[in-house]
Design a protein around this motif. Structure first.
Motif, PDB file in Angstrom:
ATOM      1  N   SER A  41       0.830  -1.205   0.000  1.00 36.81           N
ATOM      2  CA  SER A  41       0.000   0.000   0.000  1.00 36.81           C
ATOM      3  C   SER A  41       0.873   1.267   0.000  1.00 36.81           C
ATOM      4  O   SER A  41       1.824   1.367   0.756  1.00 36.81           O
ATOM      5  CB  SER A  41      -0.912   0.001   1.229  1.00 36.81           C
ATOM      6  N   SER A  42       0.556   2.254  -0.915  1.00 34.21           N
ATOM      7  CA  SER A  42      -0.473   2.008  -1.917  1.00 34.21           C
ATOM      8  C   SER A  42       0.035   2.281  -3.331  1.00 34.21           C
ATOM      9  O   SER A  42      -0.492   1.765  -4.293  1.00 34.21           O
ATOM     10  CB  SER A  42      -1.702   2.877  -1.614  1.00 34.21           C
ATOM     11  N   LEU A  43       1.098   3.088  -3.458  1.00 36.99           N
ATOM     12  CA  LEU A  43       1.607   3.428  -4.790  1.00 36.99           C
ATOM     13  C   LEU A  43       2.839   2.587  -5.121  1.00 36.99           C
ATOM     14  O   LEU A  43       3.924   3.106  -5.365  1.00 36.99           O
ATOM     15  CB  LEU A  43       1.928   4.918  -4.897  1.00 36.99           C
ATOM     16  N   ASN A  44       2.670   1.276  -5.105  1.00 35.15           N
ATOM     17  CA  ASN A  44       3.780   0.402  -5.486  1.00 35.15           C
ATOM     18  C   ASN A  44       4.007   0.468  -6.989  1.00 35.15           C
ATOM     19  O   ASN A  44       3.094   0.227  -7.776  1.00 35.15           O
ATOM     20  CB  ASN A  44       3.489  -1.041  -5.074  1.00 35.15           C
ATOM     21  N   VAL A  49       7.539  -7.572  -7.080  1.00 34.94           N
ATOM     22  CA  VAL A  49       7.536  -7.781  -5.636  1.00 34.94           C
ATOM     23  C   VAL A  49       6.375  -8.655  -5.131  1.00 34.94           C
ATOM     24  O   VAL A  49       6.248  -8.871  -3.938  1.00 34.94           O
ATOM     25  CB  VAL A  49       7.529  -6.421  -4.895  1.00 34.94           C
ATOM     26  N   GLY A  50       5.518  -9.124  -6.032  1.00 35.63           N
ATOM     27  CA  GLY A  50       4.403  -9.971  -5.628  1.00 35.63           C
ATOM     28  C   GLY A  50       3.059  -9.275  -5.577  1.00 35.63           C
ATOM     29  O   GLY A  50       2.051  -9.889  -5.203  1.00 35.63           O
ATOM     30  N   ASP A  51       3.018  -8.027  -5.954  1.00 31.76           N
ATOM     31  CA  ASP A  51       1.771  -7.271  -6.000  1.00 31.76           C
ATOM     32  C   ASP A  51       0.947  -7.699  -7.217  1.00 31.76           C
ATOM     33  O   ASP A  51       1.461  -8.319  -8.151  1.00 31.76           O
ATOM     34  CB  ASP A  51       2.111  -5.777  -6.079  1.00 31.76           C
ATOM     35  N   GLU A  52      -0.339  -7.348  -7.207  1.00 31.43           N
ATOM     36  CA  GLU A  52      -1.188  -7.617  -8.367  1.00 31.43           C
ATOM     37  C   GLU A  52      -0.731  -6.753  -9.543  1.00 31.43           C
ATOM     38  O   GLU A  52      -0.537  -5.542  -9.401  1.00 31.43           O
ATOM     39  CB  GLU A  52      -2.652  -7.288  -8.036  1.00 31.43           C
ATOM     40  N   TRP A  53      -0.590  -7.406 -10.703  1.00 25.42           N
ATOM     41  CA  TRP A  53      -0.132  -6.686 -11.902  1.00 25.42           C
ATOM     42  C   TRP A  53      -1.048  -5.513 -12.226  1.00 25.42           C
ATOM     43  O   TRP A  53      -0.578  -4.414 -12.562  1.00 25.42           O
ATOM     44  CB  TRP A  53      -0.073  -7.655 -13.088  1.00 25.42           C
ATOM     45  N   GLU A  54      -2.356  -5.725 -12.105  1.00 23.24           N
ATOM     46  CA  GLU A  54      -3.314  -4.664 -12.440  1.00 23.24           C
ATOM     47  C   GLU A  54      -3.137  -3.449 -11.533  1.00 23.24           C
ATOM     48  O   GLU A  54      -3.257  -2.300 -11.984  1.00 23.24           O
ATOM     49  CB  GLU A  54      -4.754  -5.178 -12.329  1.00 23.24           C
ATOM     50  N   LEU A 122      13.721   1.611 -10.011  1.00 24.56           N
ATOM     51  CA  LEU A 122      12.913   1.281  -8.833  1.00 24.56           C
ATOM     52  C   LEU A 122      13.760   1.121  -7.560  1.00 24.56           C
ATOM     53  O   LEU A 122      14.894   0.638  -7.627  1.00 24.56           O
ATOM     54  CB  LEU A 122      12.143  -0.007  -9.086  1.00 24.56           C
ATOM     55  N   TYR A 123      13.137   1.479  -6.402  1.00 25.27           N
ATOM     56  CA  TYR A 123      13.888   1.559  -5.147  1.00 25.27           C
ATOM     57  C   TYR A 123      13.048   1.205  -3.931  1.00 25.27           C
ATOM     58  O   TYR A 123      11.850   1.447  -3.897  1.00 25.27           O
ATOM     59  CB  TYR A 123      14.429   2.986  -4.953  1.00 25.27           C
ATOM     60  N   ALA A 124      13.763   0.703  -2.895  1.00 25.57           N
ATOM     61  CA  ALA A 124      13.170   0.571  -1.564  1.00 25.57           C
ATOM     62  C   ALA A 124      14.283   0.594  -0.532  1.00 25.57           C
ATOM     63  O   ALA A 124      14.293  -0.208   0.383  1.00 25.57           O
ATOM     64  CB  ALA A 124      12.356  -0.696  -1.452  1.00 25.57           C
ATOM     65  N   ASP A 125      15.249   1.473  -0.698  1.00 26.54           N
ATOM     66  CA  ASP A 125      16.376   1.787   0.195  1.00 26.54           C
ATOM     67  C   ASP A 125      17.668   2.068  -0.574  1.00 26.54           C
ATOM     68  O   ASP A 125      18.530   2.803  -0.067  1.00 26.54           O
ATOM     69  CB  ASP A 125      16.678   0.705   1.243  1.00 26.54           C
ATOM     70  N   CYS A 126      17.859   1.458  -1.755  1.00 29.71           N
ATOM     71  CA  CYS A 126      19.076   1.709  -2.535  1.00 29.71           C
ATOM     72  C   CYS A 126      19.140   3.178  -2.971  1.00 29.71           C
ATOM     73  O   CYS A 126      18.180   3.926  -2.828  1.00 29.71           O
ATOM     74  CB  CYS A 126      19.122   0.797  -3.759  1.00 29.71           C
ATOM     75  N   VAL A 127      20.294   3.555  -3.524  1.00 25.36           N
ATOM     76  CA  VAL A 127      20.558   4.958  -3.855  1.00 25.36           C
ATOM     77  C   VAL A 127      20.204   5.255  -5.309  1.00 25.36           C
ATOM     78  O   VAL A 127      20.785   4.674  -6.226  1.00 25.36           O
ATOM     79  CB  VAL A 127      22.041   5.303  -3.620  1.00 25.36           C
ATOM     80  N   PRO A 128      19.260   6.180  -5.544  1.00 27.37           N
ATOM     81  CA  PRO A 128      18.999   6.633  -6.918  1.00 27.37           C
ATOM     82  C   PRO A 128      19.935   7.787  -7.279  1.00 27.37           C
ATOM     83  O   PRO A 128      20.045   8.772  -6.539  1.00 27.37           O
ATOM     84  CB  PRO A 128      17.537   7.108  -6.857  1.00 27.37           C
ATOM     85  N   LEU A 129      20.611   7.659  -8.405  1.00 31.27           N
ATOM     86  CA  LEU A 129      21.494   8.709  -8.900  1.00 31.27           C
ATOM     87  C   LEU A 129      20.903   9.298 -10.173  1.00 31.27           C
ATOM     88  O   LEU A 129      20.551   8.555 -11.101  1.00 31.27           O
ATOM     89  CB  LEU A 129      22.888   8.152  -9.186  1.00 31.27           C
ATOM     90  N   TYR A 130      20.792  10.622 -10.204  1.00 32.18           N
ATOM     91  CA  TYR A 130      20.260  11.346 -11.359  1.00 32.18           C
ATOM     92  C   TYR A 130      21.385  12.146 -12.006  1.00 32.18           C
ATOM     93  O   TYR A 130      22.160  12.814 -11.307  1.00 32.18           O
ATOM     94  CB  TYR A 130      19.188  12.344 -10.926  1.00 32.18           C
ATOM     95  N   PHE A 131      21.435  12.126 -13.345  1.00 36.79           N
ATOM     96  CA  PHE A 131      22.466  12.851 -14.080  1.00 36.79           C
ATOM     97  C   PHE A 131      21.798  13.769 -15.097  1.00 36.79           C
ATOM     98  O   PHE A 131      20.860  13.368 -15.780  1.00 36.79           O
ATOM     99  CB  PHE A 131      23.391  11.867 -14.800  1.00 36.79           C
ATOM    100  N   THR A 261       7.532  -5.433   0.717  1.00 33.35           N
ATOM    101  CA  THR A 261       7.041  -4.066   0.555  1.00 33.35           C
ATOM    102  C   THR A 261       7.053  -3.692  -0.916  1.00 33.35           C
ATOM    103  O   THR A 261       7.468  -4.480  -1.768  1.00 33.35           O
ATOM    104  CB  THR A 261       7.910  -3.087   1.377  1.00 33.35           C
ATOM    105  N   GLY A 262       6.592  -2.474  -1.219  1.00 36.67           N
ATOM    106  CA  GLY A 262       6.559  -2.001  -2.593  1.00 36.67           C
ATOM    107  C   GLY A 262       7.839  -1.297  -2.999  1.00 36.67           C
ATOM    108  O   GLY A 262       8.855  -1.352  -2.299  1.00 36.67           O
ATOM    109  N   ARG A 263       7.781  -0.636  -4.128  1.00 39.63           N
ATOM    110  CA  ARG A 263       8.938   0.084  -4.658  1.00 39.63           C
ATOM    111  C   ARG A 263       8.540   1.495  -5.086  1.00 39.63           C
ATOM    112  O   ARG A 263       7.491   1.708  -5.701  1.00 39.63           O
ATOM    113  CB  ARG A 263       9.532  -0.651  -5.863  1.00 39.63           C
ATOM    114  N   MET A 264       9.434   2.449  -4.773  1.00 36.79           N
ATOM    115  CA  MET A 264       9.315   3.787  -5.335  1.00 36.79           C
ATOM    116  C   MET A 264      10.011   3.806  -6.692  1.00 36.79           C
ATOM    117  O   MET A 264      10.744   2.880  -7.035  1.00 36.79           O
ATOM    118  CB  MET A 264       9.968   4.834  -4.422  1.00 36.79           C
ATOM    119  N   MET A 265       9.812   4.890  -7.430  1.00 40.76           N
ATOM    120  CA  MET A 265      10.411   5.004  -8.756  1.00 40.76           C
ATOM    121  C   MET A 265      11.097   6.355  -8.911  1.00 40.76           C
ATOM    122  O   MET A 265      10.506   7.401  -8.649  1.00 40.76           O
ATOM    123  CB  MET A 265       9.323   4.858  -9.827  1.00 40.76           C
TER     124      MET A 265
END
Length: 275
Positions: A41-44, A49-54, A122-131, A261-265
């Motif tokens: 919940s809720s914006l995975n 990760v096992g969430d419903e595809w829909e 996609l992330y759930a603790d790792c480091v996102p790098l933007y260039f 858990t889910g993933r951020m983007m």
């Protein structure tokens, strides 16, 4: 001051970048404002990760509507904790946007010099790098967990910008996005051994502290920042978020939620026209 500023309940943006260039679409999603049920919940945003595809597809469509960039123009990668980087073009549009099966395989870093594409990771603790190179209108993303960090994926992206796109390092801006903080990231001796191998000559400022019993608190942000400076990125061209994905309740955290858990983007792209 925190540079990643809330736009709506679904995402934050890198405010200094988005304010200076209206065509630049850049940010990081939260866990709020979506359709997924617990524990996603809720914006995975992750199909894997096992969430419903829909539900994931509906969540992605909500963000696509917010950003006004069709899913057909999104590009995603498999993310295998390596340091492989690939240039993407309009021919890659849609890869990974509706299914993990179509994502760009064995890749943790992507970049483009074409407009109207949205690079995603996609992330759930790792480091996102933007260039971002404003002068050349080139953008990139890299996924840096501890393995990608010790393999120097951020510095490798800088080298690719220099050698493949003829961009001066002084023209490259980098943002280190929301991730697990040092205070929340306890690791063992195995991880520290790998980290130590990857560090430049010891200057006395180690990016970790000992807490006993072969356990350490590791600062992935600091390692990535130092690696970027080591390859010539100007310190004032680096934005470093203070948002901790483990401690901030807006975020998913693999560590805090015991792996279920889910993933951020993370996302970045340049529109040809601002509507």
């Amino acid at each position: 001051m925190e540079a990643f500023v809330q736009v709506n309940n679904r995402y934050v943006t890198i405010q200094p970048w988005s304010e200076s260039r209206p065509q630049l679409v850049v940010g990081f999603t939260t866990r709020d404002g979506g359709t997924s049920k617990s524990p996603f919940s809720s914006l995975n945003m992750g199909f894997h990760v096992g969430d419903e595809w829909e539900s994931v597809l509906q969540n992605r469509q909500l963000v696509a509507n917010d950003l006004n960039i069709s899913l057909e123009n999104w590009i995603g990668t498999e993310q295998v904790h390596e340091a492989d980087i690939q240039k993407v073009t309009m021919e890659d549009a849609g890869k990974g946007s509706r299914s993990l099966k179509t994502a760009i395989a064995h890749t943790d870093g992507i970049y483009t010099n074409e407009k109207d594409l949205l690079l995603t990771s996609l992330y759930a603790d790792c480091v996102p790098l933007y260039f971002y190179s404003p002068s050349h209108e080139v953008v990139g993303l890299a996924h840096a967990g501890w393995r990608g960090t010790v393999k120097n994926i951020g510095a490798k992206m800088v080298q690719v910008f220099k050698t493949q796109e003829n961009i001066r390092v002084e023209d490259i801006h980098v943002a280190i996005g929301p991730c697990i903080s040092k205070q929340a990231y306890e690791v063992d001796q195995k991880v520290i051994d790998e980290v130590t191998k990857s560090l430049p000559v010891d200057n006395g400022n180690l990016p970790y502290e000992t807490i006993g019993n072969n356990k350490y608190l590791l600062d992935l942000r600091e390692i990535n920042k130092n690696q970027l400076i080591e390859v010539g990125i100007l310190p004032d061209h680096i934005i470093n978020s203070s948002i901790c994905t483990t401690l901030d309740t807006r975020m998913f955290s693999h560590r805090a939620e015991n792996g279920k858990t889910g993933r951020m983007m993370s996302f970045i792209g340049i529109k040809s026209v601002v509507k």
